[in-house]
Design an enzyme around this catalytic site. Sequence first.
Site, PDB file in Angstrom:
ATOM      1  N   HIS A   1       0.826  -1.212   0.000  1.00 26.91           N
ATOM      2  CA  HIS A   1       0.000   0.000   0.000  1.00 26.91           C
ATOM      3  C   HIS A   1       0.863   1.267   0.000  1.00 26.91           C
ATOM      4  O   HIS A   1       0.542   2.247   0.670  1.00 26.91           O
ATOM      5  CB  HIS A   1      -0.944   0.011   1.211  1.00 26.91           C
ATOM      6  CG  HIS A   1      -2.001  -1.040   1.160  1.00 26.91           C
ATOM      7  ND1 HIS A   1      -3.184  -0.884   0.474  1.00 26.91           N
ATOM      8  CD2 HIS A   1      -2.034  -2.287   1.698  1.00 26.91           C
ATOM      9  CE1 HIS A   1      -3.916  -1.973   0.600  1.00 26.91           C
ATOM     10  NE2 HIS A   1      -3.232  -2.853   1.335  1.00 26.91           N
TER      11      HIS A   1
ATOM     12  N   ASP B   1      -0.578  -5.218   5.878  1.00 28.78           N
ATOM     13  CA  ASP B   1      -1.551  -6.095   5.221  1.00 28.78           C
ATOM     14  C   ASP B   1      -1.328  -6.166   3.707  1.00 28.78           C
ATOM     15  O   ASP B   1      -0.721  -5.286   3.113  1.00 28.78           O
ATOM     16  CB  ASP B   1      -2.968  -5.616   5.501  1.00 28.78           C
ATOM     17  CG  ASP B   1      -3.232  -4.223   4.929  1.00 28.78           C
ATOM     18  OD1 ASP B   1      -2.329  -3.366   5.033  1.00 28.78           O
ATOM     19  OD2 ASP B   1      -4.316  -3.991   4.364  1.00 28.78           O
ATOM     20  N   GLU B   2      -1.846  -7.240   3.121  1.00 30.71           N
ATOM     21  CA  GLU B   2      -1.971  -7.406   1.670  1.00 30.71           C
ATOM     22  C   GLU B   2      -0.671  -7.113   0.915  1.00 30.71           C
ATOM     23  O   GLU B   2      -0.658  -6.354  -0.051  1.00 30.71           O
ATOM     24  CB  GLU B   2      -3.092  -6.518   1.131  1.00 30.71           C
ATOM     25  CG  GLU B   2      -4.452  -6.849   1.708  1.00 30.71           C
ATOM     26  CD  GLU B   2      -5.563  -6.003   1.122  1.00 30.71           C
ATOM     27  OE1 GLU B   2      -6.585  -6.570   0.697  1.00 30.71           O
ATOM     28  OE2 GLU B   2      -5.415  -4.753   1.073  1.00 30.71           O
ATOM     29  N   VAL B   3       0.415  -7.735   1.322  1.00 33.63           N
ATOM     30  CA  VAL B   3       1.687  -7.536   0.636  1.00 33.63           C
ATOM     31  C   VAL B   3       1.785  -8.517  -0.527  1.00 33.63           C
ATOM     32  O   VAL B   3       1.743  -9.740  -0.333  1.00 33.63           O
ATOM     33  CB  VAL B   3       2.868  -7.729   1.601  1.00 33.63           C
ATOM     34  CG1 VAL B   3       4.192  -7.489   0.873  1.00 33.63           C
ATOM     35  CG2 VAL B   3       2.738  -6.788   2.794  1.00 33.63           C
TER      36      VAL B   3
END
Length: 453
Positions: free
Chosen positions: A274, A334-336
């Site tokens: 992100h 998160d969400e790597v």
Amino acid sequence: MQTVFRLILSCAMEVDRCKLILLFFTSLCSQTASGVWPLPQSFSSSPERFSLQPEAFYFAHGQDSAAKGGCSVLDEAFKRYFGLIFPEYIGKQNLSPRTTQDLSFTVVISVDQDDCQGYPAQDSSERYNLTVTAEHGALNAESVWGALRGLESFSQLVYQDNSGTYYVNKTVIEDFPRFPFRGILLDTSRHYLPLQTILKTLDGMAYSKFNVFHWHIVDDPSFPYQSPTFPDLSSKGAYHPSTHIYTQTDVQRVISYARLRGIRVLPEFDSPGHTRSWGKGQPDLLTPCYSGSSPNGQFGPVNPSMASTYQFMSTLFKEVSLVFPDSFIHLGGDEVDFTCWRSNPDVKAFMKEMGFGSDFTRLEAFYMERIVNMTRALNRTAIVWQDVFDYHEKRSFLSVVEVWRQPCYMCKVRRATKAGLRVILAAPWYLDQPGPTHNWAPFYNVRPLNFKG
């Protein structure tokens, strides 16, 4: 039935606001106001009621109160709540109680701790007792933050009859929050929100006794936070370098406005994923993606193999810790997406050197542990999204995990608490969940403690 309403939540859709209105109903037959929100721990109200005259209504400090006149939190609250209780009389109140016996009604506020100059914190007490009798209200709290919650409850007790006369019923309230962390998250990266919209949201939070503003201030689309140390982050990463940023003055305005309402400001600077907008203003921070043996012009998450990455992050978080007074900071995690890391020869060489093999979750864990330790050295408690907990075997460096993924989010809460970690639960309250528009019932049906452990 007489309807008394209060705006309890403001949210923002770009420049427009959507309002959730909670309607409180007062029966003229029973003459009892019962619209205190949220429902106090103990609440009793009598049909006996007392009329209020705005020109003869006062807030006053108790004789034995640790906080006296000059306490900014309470002085500002007295002005604010007078306007909320008597909107037609804003600016006309006399803040000094009369000494003679007359028809005045005085709410006397006493607090045990003089925390007027501080900020609300994780361990701040919000407990209060409120008693309303003839010509008198007594509000006792352990701290000024509890006094703010009691003033909000008192303001919700006041109503008008058909002739416009203000009344309050004889009432006794004993209250404290069930949970110490009651937050609202705003994402100001995907949708830049004007400062006034954020302030109105803080007003709505105070009406519902929320106490944490989770400011997801930056993300992939834009970097609106104006850093004095790294000005290029916003000048090159924001939607617009002057109209769509939050200056240091703006940030301080939010923090000060929130403080006066007993609300903590929790900043989130999410990494290593992100972070697309970060790379526009900070060269060599993101990982170059490769196609075969050559860079393809694309960039992935923060590059965890570069020493310069940690030097930059250390400097940035030192600044953030000086700007935001709260002892908590959200580090994301998160969400790597590992695709770019897998393609980069320098990252792969670093993986081999560190003995990580081909397990990129170990690389992310290495990065997150470094960042958490940086913030710990700054005397800050790090919060991470549950991904960091879910995918990494080494968890001893973690303190607080925020659970956001469905399904079976309570299973994740149980596992995290079993590991000895504190948990923030966000999963069941995302406003973009599928379902009928304005279907609010599932939000109220959540039972946060409904797990074994």
